[in-house]
Motif scaffolding. Structure first.
Motif, PDB file in Angstrom:
ATOM      1  N   GLU A  18       6.698   0.629  -7.645  1.00 55.59           N
ATOM      2  CA  GLU A  18       6.744   2.035  -7.265  1.00 55.59           C
ATOM      3  C   GLU A  18       7.452   2.864  -8.331  1.00 55.59           C
ATOM      4  O   GLU A  18       6.966   3.932  -8.737  1.00 55.59           O
ATOM      5  CB  GLU A  18       7.457   2.157  -5.915  1.00 55.59           C
ATOM      6  CG  GLU A  18       7.469   3.537  -5.291  1.00 55.59           C
ATOM      7  CD  GLU A  18       8.199   3.513  -3.956  1.00 55.59           C
ATOM      8  OE1 GLU A  18       7.524   3.573  -2.915  1.00 55.59           O
ATOM      9  OE2 GLU A  18       9.446   3.412  -3.953  1.00 55.59           O
ATOM     10  N   GLU A  34       1.910   2.591  -3.282  1.00 59.86           N
ATOM     11  CA  GLU A  34       0.880   3.214  -4.107  1.00 59.86           C
ATOM     12  C   GLU A  34       0.693   4.700  -3.782  1.00 59.86           C
ATOM     13  O   GLU A  34      -0.036   5.387  -4.482  1.00 59.86           O
ATOM     14  CB  GLU A  34      -0.467   2.499  -3.899  1.00 59.86           C
ATOM     15  CG  GLU A  34      -0.446   1.018  -4.213  1.00 59.86           C
ATOM     16  CD  GLU A  34      -0.115   0.740  -5.675  1.00 59.86           C
ATOM     17  OE1 GLU A  34      -0.906   1.118  -6.552  1.00 59.86           O
ATOM     18  OE2 GLU A  34       0.955   0.134  -5.920  1.00 59.86           O
ATOM     19  N   ARG A  71       5.364   2.986 -11.656  1.00 61.47           N
ATOM     20  CA  ARG A  71       4.248   3.927 -11.552  1.00 61.47           C
ATOM     21  C   ARG A  71       4.737   5.366 -11.671  1.00 61.47           C
ATOM     22  O   ARG A  71       4.098   6.203 -12.314  1.00 61.47           O
ATOM     23  CB  ARG A  71       3.507   3.736 -10.233  1.00 61.47           C
ATOM     24  CG  ARG A  71       2.693   2.449 -10.140  1.00 61.47           C
ATOM     25  CD  ARG A  71       1.946   2.354  -8.827  1.00 61.47           C
ATOM     26  NE  ARG A  71       0.844   3.312  -8.776  1.00 61.47           N
ATOM     27  CZ  ARG A  71       0.840   4.410  -8.019  1.00 61.47           C
ATOM     28  NH1 ARG A  71       1.869   4.687  -7.246  1.00 61.47           N
ATOM     29  NH2 ARG A  71      -0.187   5.220  -8.032  1.00 61.47           N
ATOM     30  N   PHE A  81      -3.979  -3.275  -8.640  1.00 59.58           N
ATOM     31  CA  PHE A  81      -3.395  -3.493  -7.320  1.00 59.58           C
ATOM     32  C   PHE A  81      -3.828  -4.817  -6.704  1.00 59.58           C
ATOM     33  O   PHE A  81      -3.006  -5.545  -6.131  1.00 59.58           O
ATOM     34  CB  PHE A  81      -3.763  -2.326  -6.390  1.00 59.58           C
ATOM     35  CG  PHE A  81      -3.132  -2.425  -5.038  1.00 59.58           C
ATOM     36  CD1 PHE A  81      -1.757  -2.342  -4.890  1.00 59.58           C
ATOM     37  CD2 PHE A  81      -3.911  -2.608  -3.902  1.00 59.58           C
ATOM     38  CE1 PHE A  81      -1.165  -2.432  -3.630  1.00 59.58           C
ATOM     39  CE2 PHE A  81      -3.339  -2.699  -2.645  1.00 59.58           C
ATOM     40  CZ  PHE A  81      -1.962  -2.603  -2.504  1.00 59.58           C
ATOM     41  N   GLU A  86       0.828  -1.212   0.000  1.00 57.82           N
ATOM     42  CA  GLU A  86       0.000   0.000   0.000  1.00 57.82           C
ATOM     43  C   GLU A  86       0.856   1.253   0.000  1.00 57.82           C
ATOM     44  O   GLU A  86       0.522   2.249  -0.657  1.00 57.82           O
ATOM     45  CB  GLU A  86      -0.929  -0.010   1.219  1.00 57.82           C
ATOM     46  CG  GLU A  86      -1.997  -1.090   1.179  1.00 57.82           C
ATOM     47  CD  GLU A  86      -2.760  -1.208   2.480  1.00 57.82           C
ATOM     48  OE1 GLU A  86      -3.885  -1.745   2.463  1.00 57.82           O
ATOM     49  OE2 GLU A  86      -2.236  -0.773   3.530  1.00 57.82           O
TER      50      GLU A  86
END
Length: 221
Positions: A168, A97, A171, A180, A94
């Motif tokens: 990470e 993100e 993205r 996800f 998490e």
């Protein structure tokens, strides 16, 4: 929006630059500039040294991660391997993100350069959730003899961080990533399968000839 404090700006800039260039590839002056601080001695003033700044990154990130882990354990009452792995790993995934976060890439960089000393200097309250997790999971892997068991758990944690850090970075570059939920499920499947895999006779025979304790991987929090 609440603007981050000067210290928080420095911590976030250091996290990003360390993740990109390593600890030795970044100067305190560069961190001050990246934090938007015109005072080139700002980092030294607030933190004293690069080593203290590195510790501050963990102290900035880990309380939230560990609280999320505590809540997951309290809510799910894990009693099997997958549940325990999910409660510990999900907060890390998490975190990757979150916009502006480079924490996973920062931790992966420390692992890559073998900076065990950084992890070992962390206060006990920050690293305790990880040591508790290792004990819980180790109790569920009784079919794997020590020290292979501890080494395998450390490898699983390290792999989870590397997978999250790669996502990470992808993205941040605007690349394509799995949804996800798929990413989480697939990674958990892989980690649990790796942890549960039986030790083959061939591995047992050569493991007995190696001092694996001397080669133990650092446990990242």
């Amino acid at each position: 929006m609440v603007q981050p404090s000067v210290k928080e700006q420095i911590v976030l800039a250091a996290e990003r630059l360390f993740a990109e260039h390593g600890l030795d590839g970044v100067s305190l002056r560069q961190i001050s500039a990246a934090a938007g601080n015109g005072n080139n001695t700002a980092v030294q003033y607030h933190f004293g040294s690069k080593e203290r700044l590195v510790q501050e990154i963990f102290e900035y990130r880990l309380p939230g991660l560990n609280e999320r882990r505590r809540l997951l354990v309290a809510r799910r009452c894990p009693d099997d391997l997958r549940s325990w792995v999910e409660c510990h790993i999900l907060p890390i995934l998490e975190q990757g993100e979150q916009e502006g976060s480079h924490y996973l890439s920062f931790v992966a960089m420390l692992q890559q350069y073998g900076r065990r000393d950084v992890f070992e200097r962390l206060p006990g309250e920050l690293s305790r959730p990880t040591t508790d997790f290792v004990e819980r999971v180790g109790a569920l892997l009784g079919h794997i003899p020590e020290p292979l068991r501890s080494h395998r758990i450390a490898q699983a944690l390290a792999f989870g961080v590397r997978a999250a850090s790669e996502r990470e970075r992808t993205r941040e570059r605007g690349g394509n990533v799995l949804p996800f939920a798929v990413h989480v499920g697939d990674l958990l499947d892989g980690l649990v399968g790796f942890l549960e895999a039986p030790v083959s006779p061939a591995t047992s025979s050569v493991a007995g000839e190696t001092d694996l304790r001397a080669l133990a991987l650092p446990l990242h929090p």
